[in-house]
Scaffold this active site. Structure first.
Site, PDB file in Angstrom:
ATOM      1  N   ALA A  79      39.842  43.559  42.084  1.00 43.42           N
ATOM      2  CA  ALA A  79      39.499  42.411  41.987  1.00 43.42           C
ATOM      3  C   ALA A  79      40.840  41.733  41.502  1.00 43.42           C
ATOM      4  O   ALA A  79      41.602  42.307  41.045  1.00 43.42           O
ATOM      5  CB  ALA A  79      38.687  41.857  41.279  1.00 43.42           C
ATOM      6  N   GLY A 137      37.232  46.533  42.188  1.00 45.06           N
ATOM      7  CA  GLY A 137      36.453  45.582  43.026  1.00 45.06           C
ATOM      8  C   GLY A 137      36.973  46.586  44.813  1.00 45.06           C
ATOM      9  O   GLY A 137      36.463  46.849  46.097  1.00 45.06           O
ATOM     10  N   GLU A 195      34.587  49.194  45.132  1.00 49.61           N
ATOM     11  CA  GLU A 195      33.384  49.048  45.430  1.00 49.61           C
ATOM     12  C   GLU A 195      33.283  48.429  46.124  1.00 49.61           C
ATOM     13  O   GLU A 195      32.384  48.171  47.679  1.00 49.61           O
ATOM     14  CB  GLU A 195      32.954  47.880  43.988  1.00 49.61           C
ATOM     15  CG  GLU A 195      32.796  48.071  43.033  1.00 49.61           C
ATOM     16  CD  GLU A 195      32.880  47.040  41.326  1.00 49.61           C
ATOM     17  OE1 GLU A 195      33.726  46.482  41.823  1.00 49.61           O
ATOM     18  OE2 GLU A 195      31.850  47.564  41.609  1.00 49.61           O
ATOM     19  N   GLU A 211      38.032  49.565  35.173  1.00 53.62           N
ATOM     20  CA  GLU A 211      37.700  48.177  34.622  1.00 53.62           C
ATOM     21  C   GLU A 211      37.362  48.466  33.342  1.00 53.62           C
ATOM     22  O   GLU A 211      38.118  47.405  32.162  1.00 53.62           O
ATOM     23  CB  GLU A 211      36.740  47.385  35.144  1.00 53.62           C
ATOM     24  CG  GLU A 211      36.765  47.174  36.783  1.00 53.62           C
ATOM     25  CD  GLU A 211      36.051  48.214  38.157  1.00 53.62           C
ATOM     26  OE1 GLU A 211      36.780  49.417  37.780  1.00 53.62           O
ATOM     27  OE2 GLU A 211      35.705  47.304  39.189  1.00 53.62           O
TER      28      GLU A 211
HETATM   29  N1  DAK Z   1      44.605  41.858  40.077  1.00 52.64           N
HETATM   30  C1  DAK Z   1      45.804  41.473  40.530  1.00 52.64           C
HETATM   31  N2  DAK Z   1      47.170  42.000  40.569  1.00 52.64           N
HETATM   32  C2  DAK Z   1      47.371  43.721  41.182  1.00 52.64           C
HETATM   33  C3  DAK Z   1      46.450  44.145  41.067  1.00 52.64           C
HETATM   34  C4  DAK Z   1      45.171  43.705  40.566  1.00 52.64           C
HETATM   35  N3  DAK Z   1      43.944  43.704  40.236  1.00 52.64           N
HETATM   36  N4  DAK Z   1      46.882  45.314  41.124  1.00 52.64           N
HETATM   37  C5  DAK Z   1      48.253  45.273  41.251  1.00 52.64           C
HETATM   38  N5  DAK Z   1      48.892  44.484  41.135  1.00 52.64           N
HETATM   39  C6  DAK Z   1      49.809  43.322  41.418  1.00 52.64           C
HETATM   40  C7  DAK Z   1      51.408  43.871  40.223  1.00 52.64           C
HETATM   41  O1  DAK Z   1      50.351  43.088  39.282  1.00 52.64           O
HETATM   42  C8  DAK Z   1      51.951  44.284  40.727  1.00 52.64           C
HETATM   43  O2  DAK Z   1      52.536  42.182  40.784  1.00 52.64           O
HETATM   44  P1  DAK Z   1      54.104  41.827  40.386  1.00 52.64           P
HETATM   45  O3  DAK Z   1      53.943  42.924  39.068  1.00 52.64           O
HETATM   46  O4  DAK Z   1      55.475  42.735  40.816  1.00 52.64           O
HETATM   47  O5  DAK Z   1      53.890  40.369  40.472  1.00 52.64           O
HETATM   48  C9  DAK Z   1      52.235  43.970  42.219  1.00 52.64           C
HETATM   49  O6  DAK Z   1      50.487  44.139  42.283  1.00 52.64           O
HETATM   50  C10 DAK Z   1      52.201  45.751  42.212  1.00 52.64           C
HETATM   51  O7  DAK Z   1      51.618  46.354  41.180  1.00 52.64           O
HETATM   52  P2  DAK Z   1      52.269  47.457  39.678  1.00 52.64           P
HETATM   53  O8  DAK Z   1      53.644  47.594  39.878  1.00 52.64           O
HETATM   54  O9  DAK Z   1      51.912  47.513  39.186  1.00 52.64           O
HETATM   55  O10 DAK Z   1      52.433  48.988  41.284  1.00 52.64           O
HETATM   56  P3  DAK Z   1      52.907  50.373  40.467  1.00 52.64           P
HETATM   57  O11 DAK Z   1      52.486  51.145  41.859  1.00 52.64           O
HETATM   58  O12 DAK Z   1      52.884  50.405  39.380  1.00 52.64           O
HETATM   59  O13 DAK Z   1      50.977  50.437  40.360  1.00 52.64           O
HETATM   60  C11 DAK Z   1      48.640  50.652  40.056  1.00 52.64           C
HETATM   61  C12 DAK Z   1      49.910  50.521  40.667  1.00 52.64           C
HETATM   62  C13 DAK Z   1      47.647  50.566  40.759  1.00 52.64           C
HETATM   63  C14 DAK Z   1      48.361  51.447  39.141  1.00 52.64           C
HETATM   64  C15 DAK Z   1      48.942  49.106  38.993  1.00 52.64           C
HETATM   65  O14 DAK Z   1      49.192  48.097  39.434  1.00 52.64           O
HETATM   66  C16 DAK Z   1      47.615  49.559  38.339  1.00 52.64           C
HETATM   67  O15 DAK Z   1      47.060  49.729  37.495  1.00 52.64           O
HETATM   68  N6  DAK Z   1      46.596  48.154  38.814  1.00 52.64           N
HETATM   69  C17 DAK Z   1      45.459  47.670  38.573  1.00 52.64           C
HETATM   70  C18 DAK Z   1      44.289  48.248  38.681  1.00 52.64           C
HETATM   71  C19 DAK Z   1      42.583  47.978  37.959  1.00 52.64           C
HETATM   72  O16 DAK Z   1      42.708  47.718  37.198  1.00 52.64           O
HETATM   73  N7  DAK Z   1      42.155  46.348  39.213  1.00 52.64           N
HETATM   74  C20 DAK Z   1      40.720  46.758  38.248  1.00 52.64           C
HETATM   75  C21 DAK Z   1      40.249  45.511  38.606  1.00 52.64           C
HETATM   76  S1  DAK Z   1      39.175  44.889  37.484  1.00 52.64           S
HETATM   77  C22 DAK Z   1      32.972  40.926  39.730  1.00 52.64           C
HETATM   78  C23 DAK Z   1      33.826  41.458  40.734  1.00 52.64           C
HETATM   79  C24 DAK Z   1      33.727  41.904  41.052  1.00 52.64           C
HETATM   80  C25 DAK Z   1      34.967  42.876  39.451  1.00 52.64           C
HETATM   81  C26 DAK Z   1      34.737  42.271  38.453  1.00 52.64           C
HETATM   82  C27 DAK Z   1      33.073  41.197  37.888  1.00 52.64           C
HETATM   83  N8  DAK Z   1      32.301  39.618  39.707  1.00 52.64           N
HETATM   84  C28 DAK Z   1      31.252  39.090  40.464  1.00 52.64           C
HETATM   85  C29 DAK Z   1      31.223  39.473  38.422  1.00 52.64           C
HETATM   86  C30 DAK Z   1      35.938  43.360  39.094  1.00 52.64           C
HETATM   87  C31 DAK Z   1      37.380  44.047  39.127  1.00 52.64           C
HETATM   88  C32 DAK Z   1      37.639  44.524  38.640  1.00 52.64           C
HETATM   89  O17 DAK Z   1      38.121  44.828  39.819  1.00 52.64           O
END
Ligand code: DAK
Length: 259
Positions: free
Chosen positions: A67, A110, A113, A133
């Site tokens: 997400a 997400g 998911e 998360e």
């Molecule tokens: N959200 C927003 N931007 C993201 C992102 C994300 N999840 N993942 C990557 N990006 C963006 C980065 O910010 C970056 O943007 P700029 O800085 O260039 O503007 C661009 O994509 C490229 O990413 P990186 O520069 O970080 O690339 P790397 O190769 O260095 O790293 C990575 C790739 C996948 C390891 C890293 O980007 C990362 O750790 N990303 C986040 C992964 C994560 O934590 N995912 C879980 C998100 S929380 C709900 C429903 C759903 C949810 C919750 C509640 N309800 C209905 C209540 C779900 C929650 C989640 O999924």
């Protein structure tokens, strides 16, 4: 309606539609607009008689990295309760046609998911899965605590969700989350081929088989078995059952019409 973050190709293979998440710079982070476009596209394909199977994919670098953290960061608990994404996840689960996820690269949060709301996951061998998360101070909120646990068992789900560690396509396949691992350069072709194979099957039987398998996760065994018996009997009212069995006896290929 024009879509910015989702691309739909109908007839990518006979009776197969391809849905591509298309927010590459953000690694297909699932913001509300993307999710709404995805929901609308999937519902339209579910109604389209020319479509019998759907493939959802991202791109080589990411199926989806979760997400959109930037969109969620400042929300309050009350806003999250009414977050307009919430209903979308339930709607995606209601798609009656078979859905194959073609996963390459990051499949996180997400994104993982979303893949788990699909019926079958085909993964490129270098794909990385995870529910990270916990590292953000939250937990998987779109089905991850339930679906990952059903898929891989409690001990592994706890290990993965409480540490947030990524896991490989090989692990995902070994644990039953993924049905097939394929070479990186063929993951989409393989997923489309799988969808094409399913699309050649009689559509009503496919629909009721999907419903019956999903019931295994929702119903007690006795009720699930009752549903299975009723669905199996119901198929004897279809033209495709008559055609399928007649074709077997006549030693020819069946021509299924979806009735
Ligand atoms: N959200 C927003 N931007 C993201 C992102 C994300 N999840 N993942 C990557 N990006 C963006 C980065 O910010 C970056 O943007 P700029 O800085 O260039 O503007 C661009 O994509 C490229 O990413 P990186 O520069 O970080 O690339 P790397 O190769 O260095 O790293 C990575 C790739 C996948 C390891 C890293 O980007 C990362 O750790 N990303 C986040 C992964 C994560 O934590 N995912 C879980 C998100 S929380 C709900 C429903 C759903 C949810 C919750 C509640 N309800 C209905 C209540 C779900 C929650 C989640 O999924």
């Amino acid at each position: 309606m024009p879509m910015d973050f989702v691309k739909v190709t109908k007839a990518a293979k006979p009776y197969v539609a391809l849905v591509e998440l298309n927010r590459p710079k953000e690694l297909n982070a699932l913001n509300s607009q993307l999710l709404h476009e995805l929901r609308n596209a999937m519902q339209e394909l579910d109604r389209d008689e020319a479509v019998r199977a759907i493939v959802i994919t991202g791109n080589a670098r990411a199926f989806a990295a979760g997400a959109d953290i930037k969109e969620m960061a400042d929300k309050t608990a009350v806003e999250m309760m009414t977050y307009k994404q919430s209903g979308v996840w339930g709607d995606l689960k209601k798609i009656a046609k078979p859905v194959v996820a073609a996963v390459s690269g990051f499949c996180l949060g997400g994104g993982c998911e979303l893949a788990m709301t699909c019926d079958i996951i085909v993964a490129a061998e270098s794909a990385q899965f995870g529910q990270p998360e916990i590292k953000l101070g939250i937990l998987p909120g779109a089905g991850g605590t339930q679906r990952l646990t059903h898929a891989v068992g409690k001990a592994r789900a706890m290990d993965l969700i409480l540490t947030g560690r990524f896991f490989s396509a090989a692990e995902a396949e070994r644990w039953g989350l993924v049905s097939r691992i394929v070479p990186d350069d063929t993951y989409l072709a393989e997923a489309l081929h799988l969808a094409e194979t399913i699309a050649q099957m009689p559509p009503v039987a496919v629909r009721l088989a999907k419903e019956s398998v999903n019931a295994a996760f929702e119903l007690p065994l006795t009720e699930g078995l009752q549903l299975e018996t009723k669905n199996a009997a119901l198929l004897f009212s279809t033209e495709d059952q008559k055609e399928g069995m007649k074709a077997f006896v006549e030693k020819r290929k069946a021509n299924f019409v979806g009735k």
